[in-house]
Design a protein around this motif. Sequence first.
Motif, PDB file in Angstrom:
ATOM      1  N   GLY A 100     -44.418 -36.923 -67.899  1.00 25.83           N
ATOM      2  CA  GLY A 100     -43.239 -36.318 -67.303  1.00 25.83           C
ATOM      3  C   GLY A 100     -43.654 -35.511 -66.083  1.00 25.83           C
ATOM      4  N   GLU A 133     -39.697 -37.675 -75.067  1.00 25.34           N
ATOM      5  CA  GLU A 133     -40.664 -36.599 -75.297  1.00 25.34           C
ATOM      6  C   GLU A 133     -40.897 -36.311 -76.777  1.00 25.34           C
ATOM      7  OE1 GLU A 133     -40.376 -33.349 -71.878  1.00 25.34           O
ATOM      8  OE2 GLU A 133     -38.407 -33.670 -72.813  1.00 25.34           O
ATOM      9  N   LYS A 179     -37.132 -30.408 -64.372  1.00 24.79           N
ATOM     10  CA  LYS A 179     -37.794 -31.481 -65.123  1.00 24.79           C
ATOM     11  C   LYS A 179     -37.156 -32.818 -64.792  1.00 24.79           C
ATOM     12  CE  LYS A 179     -38.837 -31.006 -69.538  1.00 24.79           C
ATOM     13  NZ  LYS A 179     -38.761 -31.043 -71.036  1.00 24.79           N
ATOM     14  N   ASN A 211     -45.064 -31.528 -75.503  1.00 27.72           N
ATOM     15  CA  ASN A 211     -45.359 -31.390 -74.084  1.00 27.72           C
ATOM     16  C   ASN A 211     -46.772 -30.846 -74.006  1.00 27.72           C
ATOM     17  OD1 ASN A 211     -42.162 -30.288 -72.593  1.00 27.72           O
ATOM     18  ND2 ASN A 211     -42.805 -32.263 -73.385  1.00 27.72           N
ATOM     19  N   LEU A 235     -42.659 -31.841 -63.770  1.00 25.72           N
ATOM     20  CA  LEU A 235     -41.939 -30.623 -63.435  1.00 25.72           C
ATOM     21  C   LEU A 235     -42.138 -30.347 -61.951  1.00 25.72           C
ATOM     22  CD1 LEU A 235     -43.059 -28.302 -66.381  1.00 25.72           C
ATOM     23  CD2 LEU A 235     -40.947 -29.625 -66.227  1.00 25.72           C
ATOM     24  N   SER A 253     -41.273 -25.605 -70.152  1.00 23.94           N
ATOM     25  CA  SER A 253     -40.797 -26.908 -70.629  1.00 23.94           C
ATOM     26  C   SER A 253     -40.951 -26.993 -72.138  1.00 23.94           C
ATOM     27  CB  SER A 253     -41.582 -28.051 -69.969  1.00 23.94           C
ATOM     28  OG  SER A 253     -41.095 -29.313 -70.405  1.00 23.94           O
ATOM     29  N   TRP A 302     -38.197 -24.272 -62.277  1.00 22.60           N
ATOM     30  CA  TRP A 302     -38.793 -25.562 -62.595  1.00 22.60           C
ATOM     31  C   TRP A 302     -37.732 -26.586 -62.961  1.00 22.60           C
ATOM     32  CZ3 TRP A 302     -43.789 -26.258 -61.522  1.00 22.60           C
ATOM     33  CH2 TRP A 302     -44.587 -25.109 -61.384  1.00 22.60           C
TER      34      TRP A 302
END
Length: 326
Positions: free
Chosen positions: A224, A189, A242, A196, A226, A182, A240
């Motif tokens: 957030g 973000e 998001k 992150n 994942l 990510s 993954w």
Amino acid sequence: MTDSITFTNPILEQRADPWVYRHTDGYYYFSASVPAFDRIEIRRAQTLEELRDAEPVTAWHKHETGPMSANIWAPEIHFIDGKWYIHYAAAHTSETNEGLFDHRMYVLENDSPNPLEGAWVEKGQIRTRWETFALDATTFEHKGIRYLVWAQKDPDIPGNSNLYISEMENPWTLRGEQVMISTPEYDWEIIGFKVNEGAAVLHRNGRIFIGYSASATDYNYCMGLLTADEDADLLDPASWMKSPKPVFQTCEANGQYGPGHNSFTVSPDGKTDILIYHARNYKDIEGDPLYDPNRHARAQVIRWNEDGTPDFGVPVPDGKAAAEAK
């Protein structure tokens, strides 16, 4: 009603980046950043509510100079293969460097059955692909493989930190490929900083969930998520997904600002999942938010959607029993 929902927030004041681990001995073990950023404290209690009054024990204190001498952040206590480990971030100071945003990841080990006793031994730095800003290491085991997830600055990617995953040789050594899963990309973000960080792992309903935090550490801070299938290759970034929107964020109506840097635990009977996080109860901060000490540790029952994904809801108000919160 289980014992898991008898607590009220905050569960512990002035403890940011809270980590709670429930062990087989029936105790909750708690670690977090202390306001002075100068040491690692741990405490334990049989309920989350009792953590507030549990006596803290200093497991380790920062060095006077050089590596591990400043800004001790986000310690996490884990029990791995019969020993206790603390993963934490620490900065390097010198005559020309004050250590801010110069962190690396380190590990302590304790072979005592009770980690509040015995000696904590420095196992050294977790070495990654780059010698750059790195922090918020968390570890989990899946299908017999131990993984590390952490935040780090890639010198070739604009921004402050991305999330990476790697297999581990042991609790302080990576093995094989190190993969980015990510990078800050959505508007929520990249407020203040492109961040992150603060990953924590939850394995439920055939999936691996990673909660993480984004943006500056003021009221814009948020969580957030994942998600990967439990049978997927966790080292493949394509595994993954998001969530395009934050899954947990400021709720002005409840007086909760900047919730994030989460961890996950369970009720004493193991039947109820609980989100642990920090947040402030006011919006306006004087000076650098990093040095405002009032990010309090909080807890909240996780509810589950019909599709098997977690519903974190909104941060509950201070002083309201978790059982009452919807």
